[in-house]
Design a protein around this motif. Sequence first.
Motif, mmCIF file in Angstrom:
data_model
loop_
_atom_site.group_PDB
_atom_site.id
_atom_site.type_symbol
_atom_site.label_atom_id
_atom_site.label_comp_id
_atom_site.label_asym_id
_atom_site.label_seq_id
_atom_site.Cartn_x
_atom_site.Cartn_y
_atom_site.Cartn_z
ATOM 1 N N LEU A 235 -1.563 30.766 -2.131
ATOM 2 C CA LEU A 235 -0.995 29.804 -1.057
ATOM 3 C C LEU A 235 -1.492 28.313 -1.376
ATOM 4 O O LEU A 235 -0.567 27.494 -0.790
ATOM 5 N N HIS A 236 -2.364 28.184 -1.842
ATOM 6 C CA HIS A 236 -2.763 26.526 -2.087
ATOM 7 C C HIS A 236 -2.708 26.623 -3.711
ATOM 8 O O HIS A 236 -3.531 25.846 -4.302
ATOM 9 N N TYR B 212 -8.272 38.699 0.876
ATOM 10 C CA TYR B 212 -8.664 37.184 0.367
ATOM 11 C C TYR B 212 -8.746 36.473 1.712
ATOM 12 O O TYR B 212 -7.834 36.545 2.437
ATOM 13 N N PRO B 213 -9.611 35.398 1.450
ATOM 14 C CA PRO B 213 -9.377 34.317 2.622
ATOM 15 C C PRO B 213 -8.128 33.538 2.255
ATOM 16 O O PRO B 213 -7.566 33.407 0.990
ATOM 17 N N GLU B 214 -7.455 32.820 3.313
ATOM 18 C CA GLU B 214 -6.319 32.110 3.083
ATOM 19 C C GLU B 214 -6.678 30.863 1.776
ATOM 20 O O GLU B 214 -5.668 30.449 0.834
ATOM 21 N N LYS B 215 -8.063 30.372 1.923
ATOM 22 C CA LYS B 215 -8.339 29.293 1.120
ATOM 23 C C LYS B 215 -9.399 30.041 0.180
ATOM 24 O O LYS B 215 -10.518 30.136 0.654
ATOM 25 N N ILE C 145 -3.790 38.362 1.386
ATOM 26 C CA ILE C 145 -4.199 37.324 2.181
ATOM 27 C C ILE C 145 -4.121 37.771 3.615
ATOM 28 O O ILE C 145 -4.804 37.769 4.730
ATOM 29 N N ARG C 146 -2.924 38.190 3.952
ATOM 30 C CA ARG C 146 -2.494 38.551 5.359
ATOM 31 C C ARG C 146 -3.146 39.792 5.833
ATOM 32 O O ARG C 146 -3.699 39.827 6.908
ATOM 33 N N ALA D 177 0.013 36.939 -1.265
ATOM 34 C CA ALA D 177 0.260 36.613 -0.057
ATOM 35 C C ALA D 177 -0.109 37.913 0.791
ATOM 36 O O ALA D 177 -0.591 37.625 1.999
#
Length: 303
Positions: free
Chosen positions: A27-28, A296-299, A291-292, A288
Amino acid sequence: MKPTLLVLAAGMGSRYGGVKQIDGVGLHDECLLDFATYDAMKSGFGKVVFIIRKDIEQAFRERLFDRVARNCDAEYVFQNMDSLLTPQQIADSKDRAKPWGTTHAVLCAEKAINAPFAVINSDDYYGRQAFEVLGGYLSSINNDCTEHAMVGYVLGNTMSRSGSVSRGVCTVKDGCLDTIVENLKIYYDEKDQIISDIDGEKKLLTGKEWVSMNLFGFTPKAFEEFHVYWDNFIAANSTAPKAEALLPVSAGDIIAHGKGIIKFFTSQETWFGMTYPEDRQLVKDEIAKKIRDGYYPEKLWEK
């Protein structure tokens, strides 16, 4: 002593059409290797060593390494075309365009390794459970131990719909690897059957076979056999334009030559990876979703 993660990241990416090792999928804009390194550090590994080509060094630092190195103990080494070659072998191979293969890559990193270590590809997703199992085992042995390890996957969980894959098909005996045969072309045919094509001879596979994804765990003792394999390989192939010194083959030699065993751990994880251009969106979608789901953390990294 905490084990080391050794990452094979010097490949050419010829089927992918680019430097897939540093292509953003998070996402990043994190790379697939960010997630592998994160999983390894969460699983008890103390250091990561990347093996790269000199020509991608600047992009590698900008896209991945500098970020990872702010968050864990990390370094990189080079796999050069003339590494470990004699002057005559360098002359013999002057027209060669591709790296010498995964065993050669591991040998190029020997001086950076001072603990038991796991080896992974840069373009495959392995799952945290595999790192936990292998990291736990490697933390329990010393540098002179000859009981190495690997994590095997179910073939059907590691296939690509985008094209053929390369897998080492394994047989297991008494909890240890017995044999490993590198299959460089495994694919779905028009009937949705899994076919292995070795030198034009096609064999139907069930999809339930155990296969290697190059997730091995070695102690530094393994370098002795890797050098023997490499010396024999380069003596026979210095003029060959495409021959590769493959890690599953040299790992198999440890067993065949009575120099140790390879304990066989298993994973039911479903693989995904960056082999073909079409794979990038699939990998992004899978990351993704994890992460949802809170895997995993979003960052991923704090810095």
